[in-house]
Design a protein around this motif. Sequence first.
Motif, mmCIF file in Angstrom:
data_model
loop_
_atom_site.group_PDB
_atom_site.id
_atom_site.type_symbol
_atom_site.label_atom_id
_atom_site.label_comp_id
_atom_site.label_asym_id
_atom_site.label_seq_id
_atom_site.Cartn_x
_atom_site.Cartn_y
_atom_site.Cartn_z
ATOM 1 N N TYR A 1 70.439 -99.438 -60.995
ATOM 2 C CA TYR A 1 70.147 -98.016 -61.158
ATOM 3 C C TYR A 1 68.664 -97.707 -61.175
ATOM 4 O O TYR A 1 68.278 -96.545 -61.189
ATOM 5 C CB TYR A 1 70.812 -97.472 -62.428
ATOM 6 C CG TYR A 1 72.308 -97.528 -62.332
ATOM 7 C CD1 TYR A 1 72.987 -96.678 -61.478
ATOM 8 C CD2 TYR A 1 73.041 -98.438 -63.076
ATOM 9 C CE1 TYR A 1 74.376 -96.731 -61.363
ATOM 10 C CE2 TYR A 1 74.417 -98.503 -62.968
ATOM 11 C CZ TYR A 1 75.072 -97.644 -62.114
ATOM 12 O OH TYR A 1 76.430 -97.705 -62.004
ATOM 13 N N SER A 2 67.820 -98.703 -61.158
ATOM 14 C CA SER A 2 66.376 -98.434 -61.157
ATOM 15 C C SER A 2 65.913 -97.888 -59.815
ATOM 16 O O SER A 2 64.899 -97.196 -59.731
ATOM 17 C CB SER A 2 65.601 -99.705 -61.492
ATOM 18 O OG SER A 2 65.785 -100.665 -60.469
ATOM 19 N N SER A 3 66.641 -98.175 -58.726
ATOM 20 C CA SER A 3 66.227 -97.702 -57.407
ATOM 21 C C SER A 3 66.683 -96.270 -57.138
ATOM 22 O O SER A 3 66.235 -95.639 -56.200
ATOM 23 C CB SER A 3 66.766 -98.627 -56.316
ATOM 24 O OG SER A 3 68.172 -98.624 -56.340
ATOM 25 N N SER B 1 66.676 -92.343 -57.891
ATOM 26 C CA SER B 1 65.801 -91.402 -58.584
ATOM 27 C C SER B 1 66.581 -90.710 -59.704
ATOM 28 O O SER B 1 67.798 -90.528 -59.619
ATOM 29 C CB SER B 1 65.225 -90.368 -57.614
ATOM 30 O OG SER B 1 66.256 -89.552 -57.127
ATOM 31 N N VAL B 2 65.875 -90.290 -60.714
ATOM 32 C CA VAL B 2 66.513 -89.731 -61.910
ATOM 33 C C VAL B 2 67.220 -88.424 -61.582
ATOM 34 O O VAL B 2 68.308 -88.147 -62.097
ATOM 35 C CB VAL B 2 65.453 -89.528 -63.016
ATOM 36 C CG1 VAL B 2 66.072 -88.863 -64.234
ATOM 37 C CG2 VAL B 2 64.832 -90.851 -63.387
ATOM 38 N N SER B 3 66.664 -87.604 -60.703
ATOM 39 C CA SER B 3 67.271 -86.304 -60.408
ATOM 40 C C SER B 3 68.627 -86.474 -59.731
ATOM 41 O O SER B 3 69.573 -85.744 -60.032
ATOM 42 C CB SER B 3 66.336 -85.468 -59.536
ATOM 43 O OG SER B 3 66.110 -86.128 -58.309
ATOM 44 N N ILE B 4 68.757 -87.418 -58.821
ATOM 45 C CA ILE B 4 70.043 -87.649 -58.161
ATOM 46 C C ILE B 4 71.056 -88.181 -59.175
ATOM 47 O O ILE B 4 72.218 -87.766 -59.178
ATOM 48 C CB ILE B 4 69.881 -88.624 -56.981
ATOM 49 C CG1 ILE B 4 69.016 -87.998 -55.901
ATOM 50 C CG2 ILE B 4 71.216 -89.040 -56.420
ATOM 51 C CD1 ILE B 4 68.670 -88.931 -54.770
ATOM 52 N N TYR B 5 70.627 -89.072 -60.021
ATOM 53 C CA TYR B 5 71.533 -89.641 -61.042
ATOM 54 C C TYR B 5 72.019 -88.557 -62.004
ATOM 55 O O TYR B 5 73.174 -88.505 -62.373
ATOM 56 C CB TYR B 5 70.841 -90.765 -61.786
ATOM 57 C CG TYR B 5 71.735 -91.474 -62.772
ATOM 58 C CD1 TYR B 5 72.780 -92.275 -62.322
ATOM 59 C CD2 TYR B 5 71.546 -91.337 -64.154
ATOM 60 C CE1 TYR B 5 73.607 -92.924 -63.220
ATOM 61 C CE2 TYR B 5 72.383 -91.982 -65.039
ATOM 62 C CZ TYR B 5 73.408 -92.781 -64.571
ATOM 63 O OH TYR B 5 74.227 -93.405 -65.460
ATOM 64 N N GLN B 6 71.124 -87.622 -62.390
ATOM 65 C CA GLN B 6 71.514 -86.552 -63.291
ATOM 66 C C GLN B 6 72.469 -85.590 -62.599
ATOM 67 O O GLN B 6 73.378 -85.060 -63.235
ATOM 68 C CB GLN B 6 70.263 -85.808 -63.781
ATOM 69 C CG GLN B 6 69.465 -86.607 -64.786
ATOM 70 C CD GLN B 6 68.178 -85.899 -65.174
ATOM 71 O OE1 GLN B 6 67.754 -84.946 -64.523
ATOM 72 N NE2 GLN B 6 67.562 -86.374 -66.231
ATOM 73 N N GLU B 7 72.284 -85.326 -61.302
ATOM 74 C CA GLU B 7 73.194 -84.448 -60.591
ATOM 75 C C GLU B 7 74.590 -85.039 -60.527
ATOM 76 O O GLU B 7 75.579 -84.331 -60.672
ATOM 77 C CB GLU B 7 72.673 -84.193 -59.167
ATOM 78 C CG GLU B 7 71.443 -83.314 -59.098
ATOM 79 C CD GLU B 7 70.877 -83.244 -57.698
ATOM 80 O OE1 GLU B 7 71.506 -83.786 -56.769
ATOM 81 O OE2 GLU B 7 69.802 -82.655 -57.530
ATOM 82 N N GLU B 8 74.684 -86.364 -60.311
ATOM 83 C CA GLU B 8 75.993 -87.006 -60.268
ATOM 84 C C GLU B 8 76.663 -86.967 -61.645
ATOM 85 O O GLU B 8 77.870 -86.790 -61.733
ATOM 86 C CB GLU B 8 75.858 -88.445 -59.799
ATOM 87 C CG GLU B 8 75.508 -88.582 -58.341
ATOM 88 C CD GLU B 8 75.346 -90.029 -57.909
ATOM 89 O OE1 GLU B 8 75.500 -90.919 -58.784
ATOM 90 O OE2 GLU B 8 75.066 -90.270 -56.752
ATOM 91 N N GLN B 9 75.896 -87.102 -62.699
ATOM 92 C CA GLN B 9 76.462 -87.088 -64.040
ATOM 93 C C GLN B 9 76.941 -85.681 -64.413
ATOM 94 O O GLN B 9 77.942 -85.533 -65.114
ATOM 95 C CB GLN B 9 75.419 -87.569 -65.065
ATOM 96 C CG GLN B 9 75.093 -89.039 -64.918
ATOM 97 C CD GLN B 9 76.287 -89.924 -65.190
ATOM 98 O OE1 GLN B 9 77.078 -89.647 -66.071
ATOM 99 N NE2 GLN B 9 76.440 -90.991 -64.423
ATOM 100 N N SER B 10 76.248 -84.640 -63.980
ATOM 101 C CA SER B 10 76.619 -83.283 -64.360
ATOM 102 C C SER B 10 77.864 -82.800 -63.610
ATOM 103 O O SER B 10 78.548 -81.909 -64.059
ATOM 104 C CB SER B 10 75.455 -82.326 -64.097
ATOM 105 O OG SER B 10 75.172 -82.297 -62.712
ATOM 106 N N GLU B 11 78.164 -83.386 -62.435
ATOM 107 C CA GLU B 11 79.339 -82.986 -61.666
ATOM 108 C C GLU B 11 80.629 -83.499 -62.292
ATOM 109 O O GLU B 11 81.680 -82.926 -62.069
ATOM 110 C CB GLU B 11 79.231 -83.507 -60.222
ATOM 111 C CG GLU B 11 78.147 -82.837 -59.426
ATOM 112 C CD GLU B 11 77.968 -83.480 -58.059
ATOM 113 O OE1 GLU B 11 78.711 -84.428 -57.735
ATOM 114 O OE2 GLU B 11 77.087 -83.039 -57.316
ATOM 115 N N GLU B 12 80.571 -84.521 -63.070
ATOM 116 C CA GLU B 12 81.787 -85.107 -63.641
ATOM 117 C C GLU B 12 82.316 -84.356 -64.811
ATOM 118 O O GLU B 12 81.909 -83.576 -65.486
ATOM 119 C CB GLU B 12 81.507 -86.541 -64.080
ATOM 120 C CG GLU B 12 81.241 -87.427 -62.886
ATOM 121 C CD GLU B 12 80.893 -88.852 -63.315
ATOM 122 O OE1 GLU B 12 80.834 -89.127 -64.543
ATOM 123 O OE2 GLU B 12 80.667 -89.674 -62.451
#
Length: 61
Positions: free
Chosen positions: A46-48, A50-61
């Motif tokens: 998960y270090s590769s 970006s934080v914004s993409i990871y947060q968008e995926e988390q908020s959709e769930e």
Amino acid sequence: MDTPNLPVARFDVDVDLGFALFFFFLLCFFLLVTIVRCAQMVLDPYSSISVSIYQEEQSEE
């Protein structure tokens, strides 16, 4: 009197061997970089991302 013949310093350079060794070491360098990069991805995938993409995926769930 004859003057002694001094040995002539000759450099017999094989250009093909030089190119082959250069590209061989270049290939080994890229292989080493790839192995290190893949090991980093396996250890922390998960270090590769970006934080914004990871947060968008988390908020959709």
